[in-house]
Design a protein around this motif. Sequence first.
Motif, mmCIF file in Angstrom:
data_model
loop_
_atom_site.group_PDB
_atom_site.id
_atom_site.type_symbol
_atom_site.label_atom_id
_atom_site.label_comp_id
_atom_site.label_asym_id
_atom_site.label_seq_id
_atom_site.Cartn_x
_atom_site.Cartn_y
_atom_site.Cartn_z
ATOM 1 N N SER A 1 -11.520 -9.222 -6.982
ATOM 2 C CA SER A 1 -11.631 -8.200 -5.951
ATOM 3 C C SER A 1 -13.080 -8.140 -5.481
ATOM 4 C CB SER A 1 -11.204 -6.848 -6.537
ATOM 5 O OG SER A 1 -11.279 -5.841 -5.566
ATOM 6 N N THR A 2 -13.277 -7.988 -4.166
ATOM 7 C CA THR A 2 -14.613 -7.872 -3.597
ATOM 8 C C THR A 2 -14.660 -6.612 -2.750
ATOM 9 O OG1 THR A 2 -14.892 -10.271 -3.570
ATOM 10 C CG2 THR A 2 -16.335 -9.006 -2.123
ATOM 11 N N ALA A 3 -15.633 -5.726 -3.054
ATOM 12 C CA ALA A 3 -15.742 -4.455 -2.338
ATOM 13 C C ALA A 3 -17.124 -3.848 -2.577
ATOM 14 C CB ALA A 3 -14.664 -3.490 -2.823
ATOM 15 N N HIS A 4 -17.463 -2.860 -1.774
ATOM 16 C CA HIS A 4 -18.716 -2.125 -1.968
ATOM 17 C C HIS A 4 -18.550 -1.009 -3.006
ATOM 18 C CE1 HIS A 4 -21.266 -3.895 1.148
ATOM 19 N NE2 HIS A 4 -20.141 -4.102 1.793
ATOM 20 N N ARG A 5 -17.320 -0.621 -3.280
ATOM 21 C CA ARG A 5 -17.009 0.386 -4.293
ATOM 22 C C ARG A 5 -15.861 -0.121 -5.142
ATOM 23 N NH1 ARG A 5 -18.112 6.205 -2.721
ATOM 24 N NH2 ARG A 5 -19.638 6.042 -1.064
ATOM 25 N N LEU A 6 -16.070 -0.165 -6.443
ATOM 26 C CA LEU A 6 -15.010 -0.588 -7.364
ATOM 27 C C LEU A 6 -14.786 0.507 -8.400
ATOM 28 C CD1 LEU A 6 -15.856 -4.329 -8.123
ATOM 29 C CD2 LEU A 6 -14.019 -3.451 -6.688
ATOM 30 N N PHE A 7 -13.539 0.806 -8.669
ATOM 31 C CA PHE A 7 -13.158 1.792 -9.663
ATOM 32 C C PHE A 7 -12.397 1.069 -10.763
ATOM 33 C CE2 PHE A 7 -13.582 3.921 -5.599
ATOM 34 C CZ PHE A 7 -14.435 4.963 -5.927
ATOM 35 N N ILE A 8 -12.913 1.131 -11.979
ATOM 36 C CA ILE A 8 -12.325 0.411 -13.105
ATOM 37 C C ILE A 8 -11.883 1.441 -14.145
ATOM 38 C CG2 ILE A 8 -12.702 -1.344 -14.873
ATOM 39 C CD1 ILE A 8 -15.082 -2.330 -13.060
#
Length: 152
Positions: free
Chosen positions: A52-59
Amino acid sequence: MSPEWSGCLWLGPDYGLILGIPGRTAPHAHYAHQLMFSPGGPITASLDGRVSTAHRLFIPSRMPHALLHTQGEVLMVYAEPGAFDLDSLQAALADSELSLKALERTLRQLPRRALDDARVERALLALDQQLSGKVSAHALAQAAHVSLAAAP
């Protein structure tokens, strides 16, 4: 990406904040919810086997993940799942200004879940009282009324 990390660390009672340049990681999972914000280039990570590529990641807590690529500084939040509901945490942080101070202020104001186990609460209180020096695992176990052998 280098395997080395650099940056600033800010610790709260049930969260940690890091602002810096993260290094590449091997696949891993941890107990804390992790939220990553990259105002520069996007973050590329493997999340439970999917890239996944994004400016915000929630794990979410315990999700297997690996950091594959970042550009510039990244702001990371590590939050105690026993204290914070992931949906509430995401919603509150989605509107927060992206700075250590702003995120810390937002996290301090978020409601916490009550602990279900008084023993854990006693251990955490003992930990807070001992933070001026070394913290003994034996003292924490004694405060929680559990043996060291029973600790996970």
